[in-house]
Design a protein around this motif. Sequence first.
Motif, PDB file in Angstrom:
ATOM      1  N   GLU A  12      -7.918  -2.407   1.977  1.00 22.45           N
ATOM      2  CA  GLU A  12      -8.154  -1.412   0.874  1.00 22.45           C
ATOM      3  C   GLU A  12      -7.539  -1.848  -0.346  1.00 22.45           C
ATOM      4  O   GLU A  12      -8.055  -1.236  -1.485  1.00 22.45           O
ATOM      5  CB  GLU A  12      -7.047  -0.270   1.630  1.00 22.45           C
ATOM      6  N   LEU A  13      -6.477  -2.450  -0.400  1.00 20.53           N
ATOM      7  CA  LEU A  13      -5.842  -2.969  -1.986  1.00 20.53           C
ATOM      8  C   LEU A  13      -6.976  -3.903  -2.491  1.00 20.53           C
ATOM      9  O   LEU A  13      -7.416  -3.688  -3.849  1.00 20.53           O
ATOM     10  CB  LEU A  13      -4.649  -3.598  -1.756  1.00 20.53           C
TER      11      LEU A  13
ATOM     12  N   LYS B  91      -1.759  -6.623  -7.819  1.00 19.60           N
ATOM     13  CA  LYS B  91      -2.659  -7.650  -8.440  1.00 19.60           C
ATOM     14  C   LYS B  91      -2.179  -8.848  -8.581  1.00 19.60           C
ATOM     15  O   LYS B  91      -2.592  -9.987  -8.435  1.00 19.60           O
ATOM     16  CB  LYS B  91      -3.504  -7.382  -9.780  1.00 19.60           C
TER      17      LYS B  91
ATOM     18  N   LYS C 262       0.797  -1.350   0.168  1.00 18.73           N
ATOM     19  CA  LYS C 262      -0.033   0.028   0.087  1.00 18.73           C
ATOM     20  C   LYS C 262       0.818   1.388   0.119  1.00 18.73           C
ATOM     21  O   LYS C 262       0.687   2.309  -0.876  1.00 18.73           O
ATOM     22  CB  LYS C 262      -0.846  -0.083   1.322  1.00 18.73           C
TER      23      LYS C 262
ATOM     24  N   LEU D  23      -0.690  -1.065  -9.340  1.00 21.61           N
ATOM     25  CA  LEU D  23      -1.859  -1.722  -9.206  1.00 21.61           C
ATOM     26  C   LEU D  23      -1.898  -2.949  -9.930  1.00 21.61           C
ATOM     27  O   LEU D  23      -2.008  -4.088  -9.176  1.00 21.61           O
ATOM     28  CB  LEU D  23      -3.387  -0.770  -9.541  1.00 21.61           C
TER      29      LEU D  23
ATOM     30  N   LYS E 215       0.446   4.801 -11.090  1.00 16.55           N
ATOM     31  CA  LYS E 215      -0.617   3.963 -10.116  1.00 16.55           C
ATOM     32  C   LYS E 215      -1.076   2.865 -10.779  1.00 16.55           C
ATOM     33  O   LYS E 215      -1.278   1.813 -10.219  1.00 16.55           O
ATOM     34  CB  LYS E 215      -1.843   4.938  -9.862  1.00 16.55           C
ATOM     35  N   GLU E 216      -1.446   2.862 -12.022  1.00 19.52           N
ATOM     36  CA  GLU E 216      -2.007   1.678 -12.989  1.00 19.52           C
ATOM     37  C   GLU E 216      -1.091   0.365 -12.885  1.00 19.52           C
ATOM     38  O   GLU E 216      -1.334  -0.613 -12.749  1.00 19.52           O
ATOM     39  CB  GLU E 216      -2.295   2.283 -14.349  1.00 19.52           C
TER      40      GLU E 216
ATOM     41  N   GLU F 172     -10.269  -3.810  -1.940  1.00 19.82           N
ATOM     42  CA  GLU F 172     -11.292  -3.003  -2.404  1.00 19.82           C
ATOM     43  C   GLU F 172     -11.081  -2.346  -3.725  1.00 19.82           C
ATOM     44  O   GLU F 172     -11.885  -2.034  -4.654  1.00 19.82           O
ATOM     45  CB  GLU F 172     -11.665  -1.907  -1.241  1.00 19.82           C
ATOM     46  N   MET F 173      -9.735  -1.798  -3.749  1.00 18.38           N
ATOM     47  CA  MET F 173      -9.473  -0.924  -5.188  1.00 18.38           C
ATOM     48  C   MET F 173      -9.374  -1.995  -6.337  1.00 18.38           C
ATOM     49  O   MET F 173      -9.787  -1.511  -7.425  1.00 18.38           O
ATOM     50  CB  MET F 173      -7.954  -0.448  -5.011  1.00 18.38           C
TER      51      MET F 173
ATOM     52  N   TYR G 167       2.300   1.868  -3.321  1.00 21.34           N
ATOM     53  CA  TYR G 167       1.281   2.273  -4.473  1.00 21.34           C
ATOM     54  C   TYR G 167       1.072   3.668  -4.058  1.00 21.34           C
ATOM     55  O   TYR G 167       0.762   4.526  -5.158  1.00 21.34           O
ATOM     56  CB  TYR G 167       0.097   1.659  -4.056  1.00 21.34           C
ATOM     57  N   ASP G 168       0.972   4.150  -2.849  1.00 20.85           N
ATOM     58  CA  ASP G 168       0.692   5.681  -2.818  1.00 20.85           C
ATOM     59  C   ASP G 168       1.851   6.496  -2.982  1.00 20.85           C
ATOM     60  O   ASP G 168       1.717   7.755  -3.256  1.00 20.85           O
ATOM     61  CB  ASP G 168       0.472   5.927  -1.083  1.00 20.85           C
TER      62      ASP G 168
END
Length: 435
Positions: free
Chosen positions: A256-257, A136, A119, A132, A128-129, A259-260, A122-123
């Motif tokens: 949180e991840l 994944k 996380k 992510l 970001k893509e 959920e994204m 990522y922040d």
Amino acid sequence: MSKDNLQEKAKHILDTNFNEDKGFTIPCEGLYPFQWNWDSGFIAIGFAHYDSNKAKREIEALLSAQWENGFIPHIVFHNDSDTYFPGPDFHLSKLHPLASKSHRTTGMTQPPVLGFVLKEIYDIVDDKEDMLNFIKQNIDKVFFNHQHFYNHRDPNQEGLVFIYHNWESGTDNSPIWDDIWETMDPPNYKFERRDTTHVDAAQRPTNREYDYYLHLIEIAKAHNYDDAKIAELSPFLVQDPLFNAMLIKSNEALIELYEMIGDSEDKISTLKAWQEKAITRFNEKLYNEKLGGYVHYDLRNEKQIEHLSSSSFAPLFSNIPTKEHAEVMVKTLIKKFGGEDRYLCASFDPESDRFNPKKYWRGPIWINLNWMLYNGLNNYGFTDIANRVKEDSITLIEKYGFYEYFDSRKSVTEHAGYGGNNFSWSAALLLDLLK
Ligand code: 2M8
């Protein structure tokens, strides 16, 4: 040193310690020549600030040694080196039937930071893509690791997991363990220390302490690193507030991840159930009213270990304490650890007669614990004291260099950076503090 110079120096250390061929970073040349689990997590946060590819490779290298049961070991021996003891021939991970077949590792783990590290990175990164996508591809491995903890390291099914070795805590020779050593009487093993060829022996554990460390491994090896047997037999069986706080913070990040990412309802509800149980039990079992902070719980001897250490404040990072407890903890921190004559935050209670300002985890300041403390205090809105922790961390590095640990006493006039130099997580987390 200017902020720019410090950042350049930090990046240089990380890049030098990075093994381009194998894709991982050593914590420190000579002293720690392999890949260490939680070091890698902090190192990835540093890389994310300027080279996201290395951050990803670091995590991939660690996960490439994940065991078939989800376990992620504390050291991965990607390479050969004779500068460290004990190495792969001592640990013999292959004793466990589900150990990694591709990598030699240890048979113990370390504080589970990977979830929240994903996380954090990522922040930090711009793309970001891309990140992510990387997350994944890897997040289920971290989920699997947490599942392993709750299934195999929680014999009472209470939401708190045990560690069976001080090296699993990350705070290796903390005075917290002294009472446990009193319950053991291991043989005097014959072995050749390597750490003391790199660092002044006065700053490292004693040989007798190594006897305890090795003995715990011998017990685990005699039972092929089987968690159930370890839970039954290990004289060291501890619910550690730092370790459990890292797991809880990582659970929170995984929620949180997922959920994204979407389409992950089952995993999210499992994680939420773990969280609720874990946080409730953590507060019931590990908070100590008298000391005004969290303590370790000795599961073998069924009692709290009543000492404050920097681990006592780690739950702030994971949003575990109530607001009221957080206020008490900050008072404890300032009163016991934060006098005007001290930098924050000593790794062990400076008022205790077990405190040693120069010796490894028995008192000196560690940048990774400071980083958590800084973020934890900010979580609860204690920004002044958070900034003090941050400034103290930067000052110590500016004054002494990127050492492994530092003296908390401002009165010290000689060089007060200890342990290894050009230490990777000190560099990585400084980059994050300076962001
Ligand atoms: C220290 O621990 C190793 C064993 O894991 C050692 O002393 O040989 C600890 O500070 C630990 O937290 C850290 O991950 C490791 C590498 O930096 O060094």
